[in-house]
Design a protein around this motif. Structure first.
Motif, PDB file in Angstrom:
ATOM      1  N   GLY A  17     127.291 -27.071-129.922  1.00  0.00           N
ATOM      2  CA  GLY A  17     126.557 -28.319-129.749  1.00  0.00           C
ATOM      3  C   GLY A  17     125.375 -28.437-130.684  1.00  0.00           C
ATOM      4  N   GLN A  18     124.941 -29.678-130.904  1.00  0.00           N
ATOM      5  CA  GLN A  18     123.834 -29.951-131.810  1.00  0.00           C
ATOM      6  C   GLN A  18     122.727 -30.730-131.113  1.00  0.00           C
ATOM      7  OE1 GLN A  18     126.184 -31.971-134.969  1.00  0.00           O
ATOM      8  NE2 GLN A  18     125.265 -30.478-136.352  1.00  0.00           N
ATOM      9  N   THR A  19     121.506 -30.508-131.579  1.00  0.00           N
ATOM     10  CA  THR A  19     120.362 -31.313-131.138  1.00  0.00           C
ATOM     11  C   THR A  19     120.370 -32.624-131.906  1.00  0.00           C
ATOM     12  OG1 THR A  19     118.866 -30.450-132.829  1.00  0.00           O
ATOM     13  CG2 THR A  19     119.009 -29.222-130.745  1.00  0.00           C
ATOM     14  N   ILE A  20     119.576 -33.573-131.471  1.00  0.00           N
ATOM     15  CA  ILE A  20     119.475 -34.861-132.162  1.00  0.00           C
ATOM     16  C   ILE A  20     118.981 -34.667-133.596  1.00  0.00           C
ATOM     17  CG2 ILE A  20     117.181 -35.268-131.146  1.00  0.00           C
ATOM     18  CD1 ILE A  20     117.742 -38.236-131.278  1.00  0.00           C
ATOM     19  N   THR A  21     118.056 -33.742-133.801  1.00  0.00           N
ATOM     20  CA  THR A  21     117.542 -33.478-135.151  1.00  0.00           C
ATOM     21  C   THR A  21     118.658 -32.943-136.052  1.00  0.00           C
ATOM     22  OG1 THR A  21     115.266 -33.114-134.402  1.00  0.00           O
ATOM     23  CG2 THR A  21     115.904 -32.101-136.489  1.00  0.00           C
ATOM     24  N   GLU A  22     119.452 -31.998-135.538  1.00  0.00           N
ATOM     25  CA  GLU A  22     120.562 -31.460-136.317  1.00  0.00           C
ATOM     26  C   GLU A  22     121.602 -32.541-136.619  1.00  0.00           C
ATOM     27  OE1 GLU A  22     120.566 -26.812-134.729  1.00  0.00           O
ATOM     28  OE2 GLU A  22     121.541 -28.377-133.539  1.00  0.00           O
ATOM     29  N   LYS A  23     121.818 -33.447-135.664  1.00  0.00           N
ATOM     30  CA  LYS A  23     122.803 -34.508-135.876  1.00  0.00           C
ATOM     31  C   LYS A  23     122.360 -35.499-136.958  1.00  0.00           C
ATOM     32  CE  LYS A  23     125.396 -34.593-131.554  1.00  0.00           C
ATOM     33  NZ  LYS A  23     125.897 -35.440-130.443  1.00  0.00           N
ATOM     34  N   ILE A  24     121.089 -35.820-136.985  1.00  0.00           N
ATOM     35  CA  ILE A  24     120.588 -36.734-138.014  1.00  0.00           C
ATOM     36  C   ILE A  24     120.783 -36.126-139.396  1.00  0.00           C
ATOM     37  CG2 ILE A  24     118.500 -37.799-138.972  1.00  0.00           C
ATOM     38  CD1 ILE A  24     117.559 -38.207-136.052  1.00  0.00           C
ATOM     39  N   PHE A  25     120.447 -34.852-139.529  1.00  0.00           N
ATOM     40  CA  PHE A  25     120.639 -34.190-140.822  1.00  0.00           C
ATOM     41  C   PHE A  25     122.125 -34.059-141.165  1.00  0.00           C
ATOM     42  CE2 PHE A  25     116.205 -32.411-140.533  1.00  0.00           C
ATOM     43  CZ  PHE A  25     115.767 -32.976-141.728  1.00  0.00           C
TER      44      PHE A  25
ATOM     45  N   SER B  39     121.464 -35.595-128.374  1.00  0.00           N
ATOM     46  CA  SER B  39     121.743 -34.164-128.310  1.00  0.00           C
ATOM     47  C   SER B  39     122.926 -33.878-127.388  1.00  0.00           C
ATOM     48  CB  SER B  39     120.513 -33.404-127.809  1.00  0.00           C
ATOM     49  OG  SER B  39     119.458 -33.502-128.734  1.00  0.00           O
ATOM     50  N   ASP B  40     123.724 -32.891-127.779  1.00  0.00           N
ATOM     51  CA  ASP B  40     124.846 -32.456-126.945  1.00  0.00           C
ATOM     52  C   ASP B  40     124.336 -31.644-125.760  1.00  0.00           C
ATOM     53  OD1 ASP B  40     126.801 -33.576-128.653  1.00  0.00           O
ATOM     54  OD2 ASP B  40     126.721 -31.794-129.955  1.00  0.00           O
ATOM     55  N   GLU B  41     125.115 -31.626-124.698  1.00  0.00           N
ATOM     56  CA  GLU B  41     124.724 -30.865-123.509  1.00  0.00           C
ATOM     57  C   GLU B  41     124.612 -29.373-123.798  1.00  0.00           C
ATOM     58  OE1 GLU B  41     127.079 -31.645-120.091  1.00  0.00           O
ATOM     59  OE2 GLU B  41     126.620 -33.794-120.046  1.00  0.00           O
ATOM     60  N   ASP B  42     125.419 -28.888-124.746  1.00  0.00           N
ATOM     61  CA  ASP B  42     125.381 -27.460-125.077  1.00  0.00           C
ATOM     62  C   ASP B  42     124.578 -27.182-126.351  1.00  0.00           C
ATOM     63  OD1 ASP B  42     127.229 -28.712-126.713  1.00  0.00           O
ATOM     64  OD2 ASP B  42     128.640 -27.030-126.733  1.00  0.00           O
ATOM     65  N   ALA B  43     123.695 -28.111-126.704  1.00  0.00           N
ATOM     66  CA  ALA B  43     122.827 -27.886-127.867  1.00  0.00           C
ATOM     67  C   ALA B  43     121.937 -26.669-127.622  1.00  0.00           C
ATOM     68  CB  ALA B  43     121.969 -29.122-128.127  1.00  0.00           C
ATOM     69  N   GLN B  44     121.591 -25.977-128.702  1.00  0.00           N
ATOM     70  CA  GLN B  44     120.791 -24.765-128.600  1.00  0.00           C
ATOM     71  C   GLN B  44     119.302 -25.080-128.788  1.00  0.00           C
ATOM     72  OE1 GLN B  44     122.364 -21.608-127.936  1.00  0.00           O
ATOM     73  NE2 GLN B  44     123.940 -23.141-127.458  1.00  0.00           N
ATOM     74  N   TYR B  45     118.478 -24.596-127.856  1.00  0.00           N
ATOM     75  CA  TYR B  45     117.028 -24.789-127.936  1.00  0.00           C
ATOM     76  C   TYR B  45     116.322 -23.435-127.954  1.00  0.00           C
ATOM     77  CZ  TYR B  45     117.990 -29.656-126.784  1.00  0.00           C
ATOM     78  OH  TYR B  45     118.474 -30.944-126.807  1.00  0.00           O
ATOM     79  N   SER B  46     115.234 -23.371-128.690  1.00  0.00           N
ATOM     80  CA  SER B  46     114.466 -22.130-128.724  1.00  0.00           C
ATOM     81  C   SER B  46     113.657 -21.946-127.443  1.00  0.00           C
ATOM     82  CB  SER B  46     113.525 -22.120-129.933  1.00  0.00           C
ATOM     83  OG  SER B  46     112.598 -23.195-129.861  1.00  0.00           O
TER      84      SER B  46
END
Length: 425
Positions: free
Chosen positions: A2-10, A256-263
């Motif tokens: 999964g991806q975060t919204i920031t990763e998806k924009i890039f 963001s995806d439900e399985d996006a990775q967060y620090s």
């Protein structure tokens, strides 16, 4: 994965899936300069031997820090940007005739939208993340590179998920939410990471509150602040389109995806939050208004404005508190609308008359007071309660002065009482 919204924009800009820590070069949708930073970019642009801009319509100069010019030096500096804008026929050049603080003006003009990649030679460029865009501050030389190529390099940031639980308590605004985040994680708690704001609490927040929230992401060290677009965002963009005839480009919405990775995941119950006051000399020195009242902090100046809290809702909040009242005889209240349009709307709605009758001074849109440039400099040992975003040593004037950060309601009631006060009482 999964991806975060920031990763998806890039990823959308790179035409392939990309993730945190990857170093990429991508197209820039909007490049923003101001009267302080643009001359340095122009110098680097000319030193590189550039004769043309890659995307002149995607470059915006906003004269907002020392306009109207405060002295000969600032007048000469402004001339550099004016001459450059004329030489290249820039259509997105905003000076005294249509002025505003850049991070209030660009959303108002429809020049930044959801899904954009935005850079600006100003640290508070992260404001535009409130629209669901990736937006960050960079150096003037970085801007010159984007002016020449239309692109720039990024290390994709990891994301911290900040979930606001519940409905904000009475008297609590976007400014209080971000001050609480910074209080909890510190001024370097999100260093080179994205602060992704979400949760039920966001749904109760106006666009003005969301801009305030993302504006101060940099005060936690974040690369960007971002809020996924919802119906409130879309309604704002619809209004902007109607006001300007169009938007610069069609918005693109990412989530963001439900399985996006967060620090890290930070949860804050905003139903239990009070207005926050950040004590000198860091935005992280936050105390609840209840705690602040115990210190009996008399003030010399109150300031409402800046790219953080110079919007129409801030003037409305202040005018409702100040209506029929007078500011304390020992206090100077300075109000700076974020743009000329905001100023005009406030005038039409009667807010400006209320502020003036209360004893406030209403200035043109400018960043001047916030950065200690002009229009509200603090003298030795003076104390100011302010809606701005920084309270470092000497930020608004003398090194012995003190700046306390708070929302517009706290500032307005404090101006009346002559000391930091609680607007809920």
């Amino acid at each position: 994965m999964g991806q975060t919204i920031t990763e998806k924009i890039f990823s959308a800009h790179c035409n392939q899936a990309v993730y945190a820590d990857e170093i990429i070069q991508t197209n820039i949708d909007m490049v923003i300069g101001n009267d302080i930073t643009t001359p340095l970019s122009i110098k680097a642009f000319r030193a590189a031997g550039a004769k043309s801009m890659a995307k002149p319509d995607n470059f915006c100069i906003v004269m907002d820090h020392f306009i109207p010019a405060k002295d000969i030096a600032s007048a000469n500096q402004a001339r550099i940007s004016r001459d450059f804008a004329k030489e290249f026929g820039l259509k997105n050049y905003f000076d005294e005739r249509d002025m505003g603080i850049e991070h209030a003006l660009l959303p108002e003009k429809g020049l930044v939208v959801s899904g954009d990649v935005i850079i600006g030679a100003d640290s508070h460029t992260c404001t535009h993340g409130a629209l669901g865009a990736f937006s960050t501050g960079m150096g003037s030389t970085d801007l010159a590179y984007a002016m020449i190529t239309g692109k720039n390099w990024f290390k994709i940031p990891h994301s911290i998920k900040v979930e606001f639980i519940g409905k904000p308590a009475d008297g609590v605004y976007g400014k209080d939410l971000i001050l609480e985040v910074i209080r909890q994680i510190g001024v370097d708690g999100a260093l080179y990471q994205a602060l992704e704001f979400c949760g039920e609490g966001i749904a109760y927040m106006s666009m003005d509150d969301r801009f305030s929230l993302c504006n101060m992401a940099i005060e936690a060290g974040a690369k960007n602040g971002i809020i996924a677009a919802d119906e409130i965002t879309k309604e704002f963009l619809k209004g902007t389109r109607e006001a300007n005839g169009n938007l610069r480009t069609e918005p693109k919405y990412y989530y963001s995806d439900e399985d996006a990775q967060y620090s890290r995941v930070l949860k804050i119950d905003v139903s239990k939050l009070e207005p926050i006051v950040a004590y000198p000399f860091l935005p992280s020195n936050g105390k609840s208004i209840t705690e602040a009242l115990k210190d009996e902090l008399k003030i010399d100046q109150a300031f409402i404005g800046s790219c953080t809290n110079g919007r129409l809702s801030d003037l409305k909040i202040a005018s409702e508190i100040l209506k029929g009242k007078k500011i304390h005889p020992d206090v100077r209240l300075i109000v700076t609308p974020g743009t000329q349009k905001i100023y005009k709307q406030a005038q039409e709605l009667g807010y400006i008359d209320i502020l003036l009758e209360a004893g406030a001074l209403v200035s043109n849109p400018t960043c001047g007071a916030c950065l200690g440039g002009y229009m509200g400099i603090l003298g030795d040992n003076e104390r100011c309660i302010s809606t701005t975003n920084r309270n470092f040593v000497g930020r608004m004037g003398a090194r012995s002065s003190e700046v306390y950060l708070a929302n517009s309601a706290v500032v307005a009631i404090s101006a009346i009482e002559g000391k930091i006060s609680d607007p809920r009482k």
